[in-house]
Enzyme design. Sequence first.
Site, short mmCIF file in Angstrom:
data_model
loop_
_atom_site.label_atom_id
_atom_site.label_comp_id
_atom_site.label_asym_id
_atom_site.label_seq_id
_atom_site.Cartn_x
_atom_site.Cartn_y
_atom_site.Cartn_z
CG HIS A 136 -10.68 -33.66 48.38
ND1 HIS A 136 -10.48 -33.44 47.04
CD2 HIS A 136 -11.32 -34.86 48.48
CE1 HIS A 136 -10.95 -34.48 46.36
NE2 HIS A 136 -11.48 -35.34 47.21
NE ARG A 160 -19.18 -36.47 47.31
CZ ARG A 160 -18.65 -36.89 46.19
NH1 ARG A 160 -18.14 -36.03 45.35
NH2 ARG A 160 -18.61 -38.17 45.89
CB SER A 220 -11.75 -35.08 41.91
OG SER A 220 -11.22 -34.77 43.16
#
Length: 164
Positions: free
Chosen positions: A17, A90, A127
């Site tokens: 991030h 990603r 996350s």
Amino acid sequence: MRRCVCPGSFDPVTNGHLDVIERAAGLFDEVVVAVLVNASKKGLFEHEERLRILGEVCAHMGNVRILGFQGLLVDFAQQNGIPVVLKGLRAMTDFDYELSMAQMNHRLTGLETFFVATNPEYSYLSSSLVKEVASYGGDVSGLVPKVVLDRLRERFGGESSRGA
């Protein structure tokens, strides 16, 4: 003034991030990191704590502001005069999902979305994966900022960064 928003839940914020936020800060005059309030989902970190953590880890970037939001991103962007969403991708699976969202946002209000390829160093990082590994005592050092690593240790015990 060129402005963008980098939205997310950031539960917790990862180095991936931060890489995207730092790159956005180099491209735009102002970057608003918009931290989603999702009342139907219980996160590991409370919304206020995520805001504080992001404020701390982004403090070195003078053109980055941290704000909370709930509801539609297009409404948040309009209320704050932000014409562009910046998202890191990603993999192709991210693209499929994010493209649909970008097209819907554009249809609703004309909000533009820019995509940046994630640094390959973080292409696998999420996350959710960080939380899972940390919950089992795995080493997540190098994947999250130190303040997050410390908070994960508090949540899951001192073993959440084994090998650090």
